[in-house]
Design a protein around this motif. Sequence first.
Motif, short mmCIF file in Angstrom:
data_model
loop_
_atom_site.label_atom_id
_atom_site.label_comp_id
_atom_site.label_asym_id
_atom_site.label_seq_id
_atom_site.Cartn_x
_atom_site.Cartn_y
_atom_site.Cartn_z
N GLU A 75 0.85 -1.19 0.00
CA GLU A 75 0.00 0.00 0.00
C GLU A 75 0.89 1.24 0.00
OE1 GLU A 75 -3.55 1.99 2.77
OE2 GLU A 75 -2.81 -0.01 3.26
N VAL A 76 0.43 2.30 -0.66
CA VAL A 76 1.11 3.59 -0.60
C VAL A 76 0.11 4.63 -0.12
CG1 VAL A 76 2.83 3.06 -2.37
CG2 VAL A 76 0.67 4.14 -3.03
N ASN A 77 0.61 5.69 0.46
CA ASN A 77 -0.25 6.74 0.99
C ASN A 77 -0.55 7.74 -0.13
OD1 ASN A 77 -1.58 8.66 2.47
ND2 ASN A 77 -0.04 8.81 4.08
N GLY A 78 -1.51 7.41 -0.96
CA GLY A 78 -1.88 8.24 -2.10
C GLY A 78 -2.35 9.63 -1.71
N ALA A 79 -2.81 9.79 -0.48
CA ALA A 79 -3.27 11.10 -0.02
C ALA A 79 -2.14 12.13 -0.03
CB ALA A 79 -3.86 10.99 1.39
N LEU A 80 -0.89 11.66 0.04
CA LEU A 80 0.24 12.60 0.05
C LEU A 80 0.42 13.30 -1.28
CD1 LEU A 80 2.96 10.62 2.05
CD2 LEU A 80 1.33 12.34 2.88
N GLU A 81 -0.09 12.70 -2.37
CA GLU A 81 0.03 13.35 -3.68
C GLU A 81 -0.71 14.68 -3.69
OE1 GLU A 81 -1.14 10.61 -6.74
OE2 GLU A 81 0.44 9.19 -6.20
N GLY A 82 -1.87 14.71 -3.08
CA GLY A 82 -2.66 15.94 -3.05
C GLY A 82 -2.34 16.84 -1.88
N THR A 83 -1.88 16.25 -0.78
CA THR A 83 -1.58 17.03 0.42
C THR A 83 -0.23 16.59 1.02
OG1 THR A 83 -2.90 15.47 1.72
CG2 THR A 83 -3.99 17.51 1.05
N ASP A 90 2.15 15.57 10.46
CA ASP A 90 2.06 14.33 11.23
C ASP A 90 2.96 13.26 10.61
OD1 ASP A 90 1.24 12.43 13.09
OD2 ASP A 90 -0.72 12.10 12.17
N ALA A 91 4.27 13.53 10.62
CA ALA A 91 5.23 12.67 9.92
C ALA A 91 5.13 11.21 10.33
CB ALA A 91 6.65 13.18 10.14
N GLU A 92 4.96 10.96 11.60
CA GLU A 92 4.99 9.58 12.08
C GLU A 92 3.58 9.00 12.27
OE1 GLU A 92 7.97 8.79 15.09
OE2 GLU A 92 9.22 10.39 14.29
N GLY A 93 2.60 9.69 11.72
CA GLY A 93 1.22 9.21 11.78
C GLY A 93 0.62 9.21 10.39
N ALA A 94 -0.25 10.18 10.10
CA ALA A 94 -0.94 10.26 8.81
C ALA A 94 0.02 10.53 7.65
CB ALA A 94 -2.02 11.34 8.85
N GLY A 95 1.26 10.95 7.93
CA GLY A 95 2.22 11.26 6.88
C GLY A 95 3.09 10.08 6.45
N TRP A 96 2.66 8.86 6.75
CA TRP A 96 3.42 7.67 6.33
C TRP A 96 3.49 7.62 4.81
CZ3 TRP A 96 0.89 3.91 3.43
CH2 TRP A 96 -0.52 3.97 3.42
N PHE A 97 4.52 6.93 4.29
CA PHE A 97 4.75 6.86 2.85
C PHE A 97 4.26 5.56 2.22
CE2 PHE A 97 8.26 10.14 1.90
CZ PHE A 97 7.77 11.00 2.85
#
Length: 125
Positions: A75-83, A90-97
């Motif tokens: 899985e990748v954190n696709g939400a990071l593309e937009g935000t 939240d690097a160690e929470g919602a900001g996972w890669f």
Amino acid sequence: MSEIRYSKDHEYVRIEGDIAVIGISHYAQEQLGDVVFVELPGVGDTVAQGKEAAVVESVKAASEVFAPVSGEVVEVNGALEGTPATVNEDAEGAGWFLKVRLTNPAELDGLMSAAAYEDFLKTIS
């Protein structure tokens, strides 16, 4: 509580069963400044410990994110593309890669505990 380990390159691994959640540490995002872009691998790709797994760009620099463990990307954190700023917030929470299925759990033994990482940071600050 899930176990978290750190690399000397400032990546973290949060263990959730046989899945490793990978991102950059709070310290790393502070050093980068405002994150403006994140390039992630594809699901199904394999990453090797110590090799590039992702790229993060900030207003200061572009940096490689090295895989602290080997595995298959599930899985990748696709939400990071937009935000991408989520990494700063939240690097160690919602900001996972990315999340990988561990292929060699013994690699975790070479990473630092949270306490050891805090001690390591004191030697470089």
